[in-house]
Write a protein that holds these residues in place. Structure first.
Motif, mmCIF file in Angstrom:
data_model
loop_
_atom_site.group_PDB
_atom_site.id
_atom_site.type_symbol
_atom_site.label_atom_id
_atom_site.label_comp_id
_atom_site.label_asym_id
_atom_site.label_seq_id
_atom_site.Cartn_x
_atom_site.Cartn_y
_atom_site.Cartn_z
ATOM 1 N N MET A 188 17.222 -13.126 -53.014
ATOM 2 C CA MET A 188 17.300 -12.074 -52.819
ATOM 3 C C MET A 188 16.106 -11.582 -51.882
ATOM 4 O O MET A 188 16.225 -10.523 -51.982
ATOM 5 N N LEU A 189 14.834 -12.029 -52.819
ATOM 6 C CA LEU A 189 14.041 -11.636 -52.273
ATOM 7 C C LEU A 189 14.516 -11.483 -50.548
ATOM 8 O O LEU A 189 13.657 -10.349 -49.610
ATOM 9 N N MET A 190 14.655 -12.515 -49.763
ATOM 10 C CA MET A 190 14.641 -13.104 -48.652
ATOM 11 C C MET A 190 15.748 -12.117 -47.614
ATOM 12 O O MET A 190 16.105 -11.240 -46.548
ATOM 13 N N ALA A 191 16.729 -11.082 -48.274
ATOM 14 C CA ALA A 191 18.483 -10.610 -48.014
ATOM 15 C C ALA A 191 16.951 -9.356 -48.298
ATOM 16 O O ALA A 191 17.635 -8.533 -46.776
ATOM 17 N N ALA A 192 16.020 -9.488 -48.569
ATOM 18 C CA ALA A 192 16.181 -7.345 -49.425
ATOM 19 C C ALA A 192 14.626 -7.138 -48.149
ATOM 20 O O ALA A 192 14.384 -5.943 -47.873
ATOM 21 N N LEU A 193 14.200 -8.407 -47.168
ATOM 22 C CA LEU A 193 13.141 -8.091 -46.807
ATOM 23 C C LEU A 193 13.488 -6.530 -44.771
ATOM 24 O O LEU A 193 12.548 -5.772 -45.064
ATOM 25 N N PRO A 194 14.722 -7.240 -43.890
ATOM 26 C CA PRO A 194 15.530 -6.619 -43.865
ATOM 27 C C PRO A 194 15.222 -4.736 -43.872
ATOM 28 O O PRO A 194 15.290 -4.241 -43.420
ATOM 29 N N VAL A 195 16.534 -4.905 -44.676
ATOM 30 C CA VAL A 195 16.554 -3.380 -45.226
ATOM 31 C C VAL A 195 15.239 -2.642 -45.987
ATOM 32 O O VAL A 195 14.680 -2.020 -45.133
ATOM 33 N N ILE A 196 13.693 -3.576 -46.385
ATOM 34 C CA ILE A 196 12.762 -3.005 -46.800
ATOM 35 C C ILE A 196 11.882 -2.746 -45.495
ATOM 36 O O ILE A 196 11.554 -1.585 -45.581
ATOM 37 N N TYR A 197 11.423 -3.356 -44.516
ATOM 38 C CA TYR A 197 10.825 -2.884 -43.154
ATOM 39 C C TYR A 197 11.424 -2.409 -42.020
ATOM 40 O O TYR A 197 10.909 -1.788 -41.557
ATOM 41 N N PRO B 103 -9.056 -16.855 -72.325
ATOM 42 C CA PRO B 103 -8.257 -17.668 -70.504
ATOM 43 C C PRO B 103 -7.924 -16.246 -70.438
ATOM 44 O O PRO B 103 -7.028 -15.382 -71.627
ATOM 45 N N ARG B 104 -6.880 -16.174 -69.664
ATOM 46 C CA ARG B 104 -6.500 -15.228 -68.527
ATOM 47 C C ARG B 104 -5.015 -15.911 -67.956
ATOM 48 O O ARG B 104 -5.405 -17.024 -66.955
ATOM 49 N N THR B 105 -4.226 -15.147 -68.493
ATOM 50 C CA THR B 105 -3.425 -15.929 -67.775
ATOM 51 C C THR B 105 -1.770 -15.410 -67.322
ATOM 52 O O THR B 105 -2.414 -13.789 -67.375
ATOM 53 N N THR B 106 -1.794 -15.411 -66.306
ATOM 54 C CA THR B 106 -0.964 -14.773 -64.954
ATOM 55 C C THR B 106 0.355 -15.408 -64.444
ATOM 56 O O THR B 106 0.349 -16.904 -64.119
ATOM 57 N N HIS B 107 1.469 -15.420 -64.239
ATOM 58 C CA HIS B 107 2.033 -15.528 -63.613
ATOM 59 C C HIS B 107 2.113 -15.550 -62.344
ATOM 60 O O HIS B 107 2.137 -14.500 -61.871
ATOM 61 N N LEU B 108 2.143 -16.485 -60.913
ATOM 62 C CA LEU B 108 2.027 -15.603 -59.362
ATOM 63 C C LEU B 108 3.480 -15.626 -59.472
ATOM 64 O O LEU B 108 2.757 -14.321 -58.268
ATOM 65 N N VAL B 109 4.002 -15.963 -59.486
ATOM 66 C CA VAL B 109 5.422 -15.509 -58.922
ATOM 67 C C VAL B 109 5.560 -13.721 -59.602
ATOM 68 O O VAL B 109 6.432 -12.993 -58.699
ATOM 69 N N ALA B 110 5.470 -14.337 -60.668
ATOM 70 C CA ALA B 110 6.010 -12.618 -61.201
ATOM 71 C C ALA B 110 5.230 -11.970 -60.859
ATOM 72 O O ALA B 110 5.530 -10.173 -60.353
ATOM 73 N N ALA B 111 3.754 -11.910 -60.247
ATOM 74 C CA ALA B 111 2.727 -11.375 -60.477
ATOM 75 C C ALA B 111 2.994 -10.633 -58.985
ATOM 76 O O ALA B 111 2.759 -9.621 -58.562
ATOM 77 N N GLY B 112 2.895 -12.161 -58.212
ATOM 78 C CA GLY B 112 3.977 -11.528 -56.453
ATOM 79 C C GLY B 112 4.901 -10.353 -56.068
ATOM 80 O O GLY B 112 5.184 -9.535 -55.736
ATOM 81 N N LEU B 113 6.214 -10.459 -56.834
ATOM 82 C CA LEU B 113 7.518 -10.059 -56.779
ATOM 83 C C LEU B 113 7.067 -8.315 -57.550
ATOM 84 O O LEU B 113 7.755 -7.325 -57.052
ATOM 85 N N PHE B 114 6.412 -8.083 -58.740
ATOM 86 C CA PHE B 114 6.256 -7.031 -59.448
ATOM 87 C C PHE B 114 4.995 -6.133 -58.328
ATOM 88 O O PHE B 114 5.044 -5.115 -58.249
ATOM 89 N N TRP B 115 4.155 -7.104 -57.673
ATOM 90 C CA TRP B 115 3.039 -6.548 -56.667
ATOM 91 C C TRP B 115 3.968 -5.886 -55.350
ATOM 92 O O TRP B 115 3.765 -4.652 -54.989
#
Length: 163
Positions: free
Chosen positions: A27-36, A107-119
């Protein structure tokens, strides 16, 4: 029925999780041409340049996996290797990115994929003037996804080959 053909609960959950992350990747790869191209108005050539960020994220994930292979090789030499030790870099990409408890007791936790997609969601469409935020977020998301895929595949191979 052999044990190899009957999946255990862990193998089933890991397979479902990996397929979910794989769907996010598509889904992310399909959205890149639309977004940019369509939303940001970049030319077709310049709208494909953020894929360099995808490449950088994949390479960073690959470096983490190569470094983990050295850690796992020590466990193999000591005779303490188990397939579950493949989850550590998967945890870096998927579950937790944690500070050292000796240095920081909270301890601080973060979800790398979710944080990157949210960002990426908040900087990708034409809501910001610069494209650099979304380009950097793509690298974080891809690094996390590669860590999930590679470690999950290696875990599936290690756990089924012992049957």
């Amino acid at each position: 029925m052999s044990r190899r053909l009957s999946p255990t609960a862990v193998l089933l959950v890991i397979s479902i999780y990996m397929s979910f992350v794989y769907a996010l990747l598509y889904m992310l790869m399909a959205a890149l041409p639309v977004i940019y191209h369509e939303l940001r108005g970049l030319t077709p050539v310049s709208s494909s340049l953020p894929l360099i960020s995808v490449f950088v994220g994949v390479m960073c994930g690959g470096v983490f996996i190569i470094l983990d292979m050295y850690r796992y090789a020590k466990h193999v030499r000591n005779g303490t290797a188990s397939p579950e030790q493949r989850f550590y870099p998967m945890g870096l990409g998927a579950v937790l990115l944690r500070e050292c408890p000796a240095v920081d007791p909270t301890p601080r936790t973060t979800h790398l994929v979710a944080a990157g997609l949210f960002w990426f969601a908040f900087t990708g469409p034409a809501q910001t003037d610069s494209i650099w935020g979304s380009v950097i977020a793509l690298a974080f998301s891809m690094c996390g996804m590669i860590l999930i895929f590679e470690c999950g595949i290696i875990y599936l191979i290690d756990s089924t080959s012992r049957c």
